[in-house]
Design a protein around this motif. Structure first.
Motif, PDB file in Angstrom:
ATOM      1  N   PHE A   9       0.847  -1.204   0.000  1.00  0.00           N
ATOM      2  CA  PHE A   9       0.000   0.000   0.000  1.00  0.00           C
ATOM      3  C   PHE A   9       0.875   1.243   0.000  1.00  0.00           C
ATOM      4  O   PHE A   9       0.720   2.135  -0.841  1.00  0.00           O
ATOM      5  CB  PHE A   9      -0.912  -0.023   1.236  1.00  0.00           C
ATOM      6  CG  PHE A   9      -1.833   1.161   1.329  1.00  0.00           C
ATOM      7  CD1 PHE A   9      -3.085   1.126   0.722  1.00  0.00           C
ATOM      8  CD2 PHE A   9      -1.455   2.299   2.010  1.00  0.00           C
ATOM      9  CE1 PHE A   9      -3.931   2.208   0.800  1.00  0.00           C
ATOM     10  CE2 PHE A   9      -2.297   3.386   2.095  1.00  0.00           C
ATOM     11  CZ  PHE A   9      -3.541   3.342   1.485  1.00  0.00           C
ATOM     12  N   VAL A  10       1.809   1.310   0.945  1.00  0.00           N
ATOM     13  CA  VAL A  10       2.650   2.502   1.067  1.00  0.00           C
ATOM     14  C   VAL A  10       3.519   2.675  -0.176  1.00  0.00           C
ATOM     15  O   VAL A  10       3.655   3.786  -0.715  1.00  0.00           O
ATOM     16  CB  VAL A  10       3.512   2.431   2.336  1.00  0.00           C
ATOM     17  CG1 VAL A  10       4.412   3.651   2.436  1.00  0.00           C
ATOM     18  CG2 VAL A  10       2.642   2.316   3.568  1.00  0.00           C
ATOM     19  N   GLY A  11       4.077   1.567  -0.653  1.00  0.00           N
ATOM     20  CA  GLY A  11       4.916   1.633  -1.842  1.00  0.00           C
ATOM     21  C   GLY A  11       4.169   2.234  -3.026  1.00  0.00           C
ATOM     22  O   GLY A  11       4.651   3.158  -3.687  1.00  0.00           O
ATOM     23  N   ALA A  12       2.952   1.725  -3.264  1.00  0.00           N
ATOM     24  CA  ALA A  12       2.161   2.217  -4.393  1.00  0.00           C
ATOM     25  C   ALA A  12       1.749   3.667  -4.162  1.00  0.00           C
ATOM     26  O   ALA A  12       1.760   4.485  -5.085  1.00  0.00           O
ATOM     27  CB  ALA A  12       0.931   1.339  -4.583  1.00  0.00           C
ATOM     28  N   LEU A  13       1.403   3.986  -2.913  1.00  0.00           N
ATOM     29  CA  LEU A  13       0.950   5.335  -2.573  1.00  0.00           C
ATOM     30  C   LEU A  13       2.013   6.359  -2.927  1.00  0.00           C
ATOM     31  O   LEU A  13       1.724   7.414  -3.474  1.00  0.00           O
ATOM     32  CB  LEU A  13       0.645   5.401  -1.073  1.00  0.00           C
ATOM     33  CG  LEU A  13       0.073   6.708  -0.536  1.00  0.00           C
ATOM     34  CD1 LEU A  13      -1.340   6.890  -1.036  1.00  0.00           C
ATOM     35  CD2 LEU A  13       0.098   6.719   0.980  1.00  0.00           C
ATOM     36  N   ILE A  37       1.637  16.972  -9.219  1.00  0.00           N
ATOM     37  CA  ILE A  37       1.777  16.238  -7.973  1.00  0.00           C
ATOM     38  C   ILE A  37       0.438  16.168  -7.246  1.00  0.00           C
ATOM     39  O   ILE A  37       0.073  15.124  -6.703  1.00  0.00           O
ATOM     40  CB  ILE A  37       2.897  16.858  -7.118  1.00  0.00           C
ATOM     41  CG1 ILE A  37       4.226  16.692  -7.875  1.00  0.00           C
ATOM     42  CG2 ILE A  37       2.984  16.189  -5.754  1.00  0.00           C
ATOM     43  CD1 ILE A  37       5.373  17.477  -7.312  1.00  0.00           C
ATOM     44  N   GLY A  38      -0.330  17.264  -7.305  1.00  0.00           N
ATOM     45  CA  GLY A  38      -1.648  17.256  -6.672  1.00  0.00           C
ATOM     46  C   GLY A  38      -2.533  16.152  -7.221  1.00  0.00           C
ATOM     47  O   GLY A  38      -3.076  15.332  -6.476  1.00  0.00           O
ATOM     48  N   VAL A  39      -2.639  16.118  -8.544  1.00  0.00           N
ATOM     49  CA  VAL A  39      -3.497  15.111  -9.177  1.00  0.00           C
ATOM     50  C   VAL A  39      -2.986  13.707  -8.862  1.00  0.00           C
ATOM     51  O   VAL A  39      -3.754  12.799  -8.559  1.00  0.00           O
ATOM     52  CB  VAL A  39      -3.540  15.340 -10.704  1.00  0.00           C
ATOM     53  CG1 VAL A  39      -4.161  14.153 -11.406  1.00  0.00           C
ATOM     54  CG2 VAL A  39      -4.304  16.601 -11.026  1.00  0.00           C
ATOM     55  N   HIS A  40      -1.644  13.568  -8.888  1.00  0.00           N
ATOM     56  CA  HIS A  40      -1.116  12.214  -8.738  1.00  0.00           C
ATOM     57  C   HIS A  40      -1.095  11.716  -7.301  1.00  0.00           C
ATOM     58  O   HIS A  40      -1.001  10.521  -7.088  1.00  0.00           O
ATOM     59  CB  HIS A  40       0.248  12.109  -9.406  1.00  0.00           C
ATOM     60  CG  HIS A  40       0.112  12.073 -10.897  1.00  0.00           C
ATOM     61  ND1 HIS A  40       0.130  13.200 -11.669  1.00  0.00           N
ATOM     62  CD2 HIS A  40      -0.113  11.041 -11.743  1.00  0.00           C
ATOM     63  CE1 HIS A  40      -0.057  12.868 -12.923  1.00  0.00           C
ATOM     64  NE2 HIS A  40      -0.210  11.564 -12.999  1.00  0.00           N
ATOM     65  N   VAL A  41      -1.210  12.622  -6.347  1.00  0.00           N
ATOM     66  CA  VAL A  41      -1.409  12.160  -4.971  1.00  0.00           C
ATOM     67  C   VAL A  41      -2.755  11.438  -4.897  1.00  0.00           C
ATOM     68  O   VAL A  41      -2.872  10.348  -4.325  1.00  0.00           O
ATOM     69  CB  VAL A  41      -1.339  13.331  -3.975  1.00  0.00           C
ATOM     70  CG1 VAL A  41      -1.935  12.930  -2.637  1.00  0.00           C
ATOM     71  CG2 VAL A  41       0.105  13.777  -3.794  1.00  0.00           C
ATOM     72  N   LEU A  42      -3.771  12.033  -5.554  1.00  0.00           N
ATOM     73  CA  LEU A  42      -5.099  11.397  -5.574  1.00  0.00           C
ATOM     74  C   LEU A  42      -5.043  10.050  -6.293  1.00  0.00           C
ATOM     75  O   LEU A  42      -5.549   9.041  -5.795  1.00  0.00           O
ATOM     76  CB  LEU A  42      -6.106  12.309  -6.273  1.00  0.00           C
ATOM     77  CG  LEU A  42      -6.523  13.548  -5.489  1.00  0.00           C
ATOM     78  CD1 LEU A  42      -7.552  14.341  -6.269  1.00  0.00           C
ATOM     79  CD2 LEU A  42      -7.094  13.133  -4.138  1.00  0.00           C
ATOM     80  N   ILE A  43      -4.408  10.052  -7.486  1.00  0.00           N
ATOM     81  CA  ILE A  43      -4.306   8.799  -8.236  1.00  0.00           C
ATOM     82  C   ILE A  43      -3.553   7.763  -7.407  1.00  0.00           C
ATOM     83  O   ILE A  43      -3.901   6.582  -7.396  1.00  0.00           O
ATOM     84  CB  ILE A  43      -3.601   9.032  -9.590  1.00  0.00           C
ATOM     85  CG1 ILE A  43      -4.438   9.977 -10.446  1.00  0.00           C
ATOM     86  CG2 ILE A  43      -3.373   7.715 -10.315  1.00  0.00           C
ATOM     87  CD1 ILE A  43      -3.826  10.309 -11.781  1.00  0.00           C
ATOM     88  N   GLY A  44      -2.520   8.241  -6.674  1.00  0.00           N
ATOM     89  CA  GLY A  44      -1.723   7.339  -5.853  1.00  0.00           C
ATOM     90  C   GLY A  44      -2.555   6.634  -4.799  1.00  0.00           C
ATOM     91  O   GLY A  44      -2.329   5.460  -4.509  1.00  0.00           O
ATOM     92  N   ILE A  45      -3.546   7.346  -4.236  1.00  0.00           N
ATOM     93  CA  ILE A  45      -4.387   6.715  -3.216  1.00  0.00           C
ATOM     94  C   ILE A  45      -5.169   5.555  -3.826  1.00  0.00           C
ATOM     95  O   ILE A  45      -5.217   4.446  -3.278  1.00  0.00           O
ATOM     96  CB  ILE A  45      -5.339   7.756  -2.586  1.00  0.00           C
ATOM     97  CG1 ILE A  45      -4.518   8.789  -1.813  1.00  0.00           C
ATOM     98  CG2 ILE A  45      -6.351   7.084  -1.670  1.00  0.00           C
ATOM     99  CD1 ILE A  45      -5.327   9.964  -1.311  1.00  0.00           C
ATOM    100  N   GLY A  46      -5.746   5.799  -5.010  1.00  0.00           N
ATOM    101  CA  GLY A  46      -6.459   4.719  -5.697  1.00  0.00           C
ATOM    102  C   GLY A  46      -5.536   3.563  -6.015  1.00  0.00           C
ATOM    103  O   GLY A  46      -5.859   2.398  -5.774  1.00  0.00           O
ATOM    104  N   GLU A  47      -4.371   3.902  -6.545  1.00  0.00           N
ATOM    105  CA  GLU A  47      -3.369   2.886  -6.893  1.00  0.00           C
ATOM    106  C   GLU A  47      -3.002   2.058  -5.663  1.00  0.00           C
ATOM    107  O   GLU A  47      -2.896   0.833  -5.729  1.00  0.00           O
ATOM    108  CB  GLU A  47      -2.132   3.597  -7.458  1.00  0.00           C
ATOM    109  CG  GLU A  47      -0.956   2.698  -7.741  1.00  0.00           C
ATOM    110  CD  GLU A  47      -0.804   2.372  -9.211  1.00  0.00           C
ATOM    111  OE1 GLU A  47      -1.555   2.948 -10.010  1.00  0.00           O
ATOM    112  OE2 GLU A  47       0.041   1.539  -9.544  1.00  0.00           O
ATOM    113  N   ALA A  48      -2.814   2.766  -4.528  1.00  0.00           N
ATOM    114  CA  ALA A  48      -2.402   2.080  -3.304  1.00  0.00           C
ATOM    115  C   ALA A  48      -3.495   1.127  -2.830  1.00  0.00           C
ATOM    116  O   ALA A  48      -3.219  -0.027  -2.490  1.00  0.00           O
ATOM    117  CB  ALA A  48      -2.086   3.109  -2.227  1.00  0.00           C
ATOM    118  N   LEU A  49      -4.744   1.605  -2.826  1.00  0.00           N
ATOM    119  CA  LEU A  49      -5.848   0.757  -2.360  1.00  0.00           C
ATOM    120  C   LEU A  49      -5.933  -0.513  -3.192  1.00  0.00           C
ATOM    121  O   LEU A  49      -5.989  -1.632  -2.655  1.00  0.00           O
ATOM    122  CB  LEU A  49      -7.175   1.529  -2.458  1.00  0.00           C
ATOM    123  CG  LEU A  49      -7.418   2.590  -1.391  1.00  0.00           C
ATOM    124  CD1 LEU A  49      -8.683   3.372  -1.711  1.00  0.00           C
ATOM    125  CD2 LEU A  49      -7.550   1.922  -0.030  1.00  0.00           C
TER     126      LEU A  49
END
Lengths: 247, 255
Positions: free
Chosen positions: A144-148, A180-192
């Motif tokens: 999770f953290v890695g993907a986030l 970076i803003g947009v990809h923080v959001l995408i990162g959360i989805g990716e992590a989940l």
């Protein structure tokens, strides 16, 4: 995030191409170690899996949906070298055969989406797995953290490349902020989705998860008396299909 | 399966462009796009020349314009970005239709639109006139590592199988009443992805065993040899040479 031709200046594109080629060359060697002579069919099938999983859309907020990039997921499942190869092959295919992402920008695309996501995601995953107790839960947590972190990290690297070789004069702060803003959001989805996917594979075939290699307990030999019928032995890699949806 | 999948973009025909060896076409397209990217953005005529060159290539390969245009849609996200640029960029502004926009942003938007579109069209023409399998053979002839080419071959052959599985799993989910509404449905999607991974990996193992039993030693046998003659290289050099000339003139002569 597929970068088209003309977005990054020619010299920087070529430089990124050299970085990408080096990364792929190193991964080719590493993948042989990870998979020995099975490398070609297995990496090919995993690449096809990444390709298919990128088409799997999941809902993010009302109306919009995102999809997985898959760098960290692939690294945790099959190892970092094979993951870089798979991601690069998927990007190459998309560039050459589906005209998605420019040919001259291929180096940038592979460096950002293939190499960066895998390196950052897997690096962090490894550190966390070493630090946390050796349980399945901590493996999915580390994934999770890695993907986030891997997705915003890719956005940072893109911003860096843009700062060096961007062809437009948009203020760097604006690009960095938006990316970076947009990809923080995408990162959360990716992590989940990465964590959930890893934990579902762990539940069924823990032996397939490269990042959980240290987890399996070695079988111990018992001598003499048979265990009583009620006490079922706890085999490490017992396939339990109960917690998966085998549709 | 071995006979080369006809894929999305390929259009079967028998033209001089289709007959050209794949490695020549690959190199030509790559050099052409490099020339396009290296052209200064304010030499508008040069981009006209590039577009004419591509139109000529399309005419030789008998690829209809409508077909190319329909495929250009992959570019849309960046077109949106390009249209936002004039409003985002800083620097001196100009008046367009009564709106103050950044001059530099306008140039930037033009730059991305022109170069991106030319690149996409060049790739589309390449894929439209070359079967996938031949492109891979061409890459191999260009000394791309064997292992990488093999991985791509497997990916191509099985991407339809895996996509098919994804589709069947989707049908199975939905026929049991599943609807992806918000984040709470994510675990189901993730479990599908996990099941898909296991199926793909196990298929890979079976494929490998099947290959071993047919004598696989780590390299694939060369069945069709696609050699290119000097004449064919010469013909395919026409496009990048013309583009390089235009690029050089654009640098030297100015707008």
């Amino acid at each position: 995030m597929h970068v088209p031709d003309g977005f990054i200046s020619a010299p920087v594109s070529v430089a990124a191409g050299v970085v990408a080629a080096t990364g792929v060359a190193v991964s080719l060697r590493g993948a042989r170690r990870e998979l020995d002579e099975r490398a070609a069919p297995l990496a090919g099938l995993v690449a096809a899996f990444i390709f298919a999983v990128q088409m799997l859309n999941f809902p993010v907020a009302s109306g919009t949906s995102g999809h997985l990039l898959g760098g960290t997921l692939a690294a945790v499942l099959v190892g970092p070298f094979t993951a870089v190869l798979c991601m690069s092959v998927v990007l190459l295919m998309q560039g050459v055969f589906f005209a998605d992402g420019g040919l001259t920008a291929l180096g940038v695309n592979i460096t950002v989406m293939g190499i960066t996501t895998t390196l950052v995601g897997y690096g962090l995953f490894k550190v966390l797995v070493a630090a946390l107790p050796r349980t399945r839960r901590s493996v999915s947590g580390a994934a999770f953290v890695g993907a986030l972190v891997s997705v915003p990290a890719a956005a940072c690297v893109f911003t860096l490349i843009y700062a060096v070789g961007g062809t437009t004069d948009v203020a760097l702060a604006k690009v960095a902020g938006a990316m970076i803003g947009v990809h923080v959001l995408i990162g959360i989805g990716e992590a989940l989705i990465t964590a959930a996917t890893v934990s579902s594979v762990l539940a069924v075939r823990p032996d397939l998860v490269h990042g959980a290699r240290g987890l399996a307990r070695t079988l111990e030999l018992r001598d003499g008396a048979l265990p009583t019928a009620s006490a079922a032995p706890t085999a490490p890699a017992a396939p339990t299909a109960s917690s998966t949806t085998q549709a | 399966m071995g006979a080369g999948h006809a894929h999305d973009l390929y259009r079967h025909a028998d033209t001089p462009l289709h007959r050209l060896p794949p490695q020549c076409k690959l190199v030509a397209v790559l050099l052409f796009v490099l020339a396009v990217v290296a052209t200064p953005r304010d030499r508008f005529w040069a981009f006209g020349v590039y577009a004419l060159l591509l139109a000529a290539v399309a005419a030789v390969g008998r690829v209809p314009a409508g077909y190319v245009l329909r495929r250009v849609v992959v570019e849309i996200p960046f077109v949106v970005f390009a249209f936002a640029l004039p409003f985002l960029a800083s620097g001196p502004t100009v008046d367009v239709l009564g709106v103050d926009v950044s001059r530099d942003g306008l140039y930037g938007a033009w730059n991305i639109l022109a170069k991106g579109t030319l690149g996409v069209v060049a790739s589309i023409l390449l894929a439209a006139t070359t079967p996938l399998r031949d492109l891979l053979l061409g890459m191999e002839r260009l000394r791309m590592p064997q292992l990488l080419v093999q991985i791509m071959q497997f990916m191509l052959r099985y991407s339809e199988v895996i996509s098919g599985e994804t589709g069947r799993m989707k049908v199975a989910r939905e026929s049991r009443g599943f609807q992806a509404r918000d984040v709470r449905q994510l675990p189901v999607v993730a479990k599908s992805a996990g099941a898909l991974f296991i199926r793909s990996y196990e298929r890979g193992e079976r494929v490998h065993l099947a290959m071993l039993s047919r004598g696989y030693t780590g390299t694939m046998p060369v069945v069709t040899d696609v050699r290119a003659s000097a004449a064919q290289w010469g013909v395919s050099a026409a496009l990048p040479a013309a583009a390089a000339l235009a690029c050089a003139v654009a640098w030297l002569a100015g707008a």
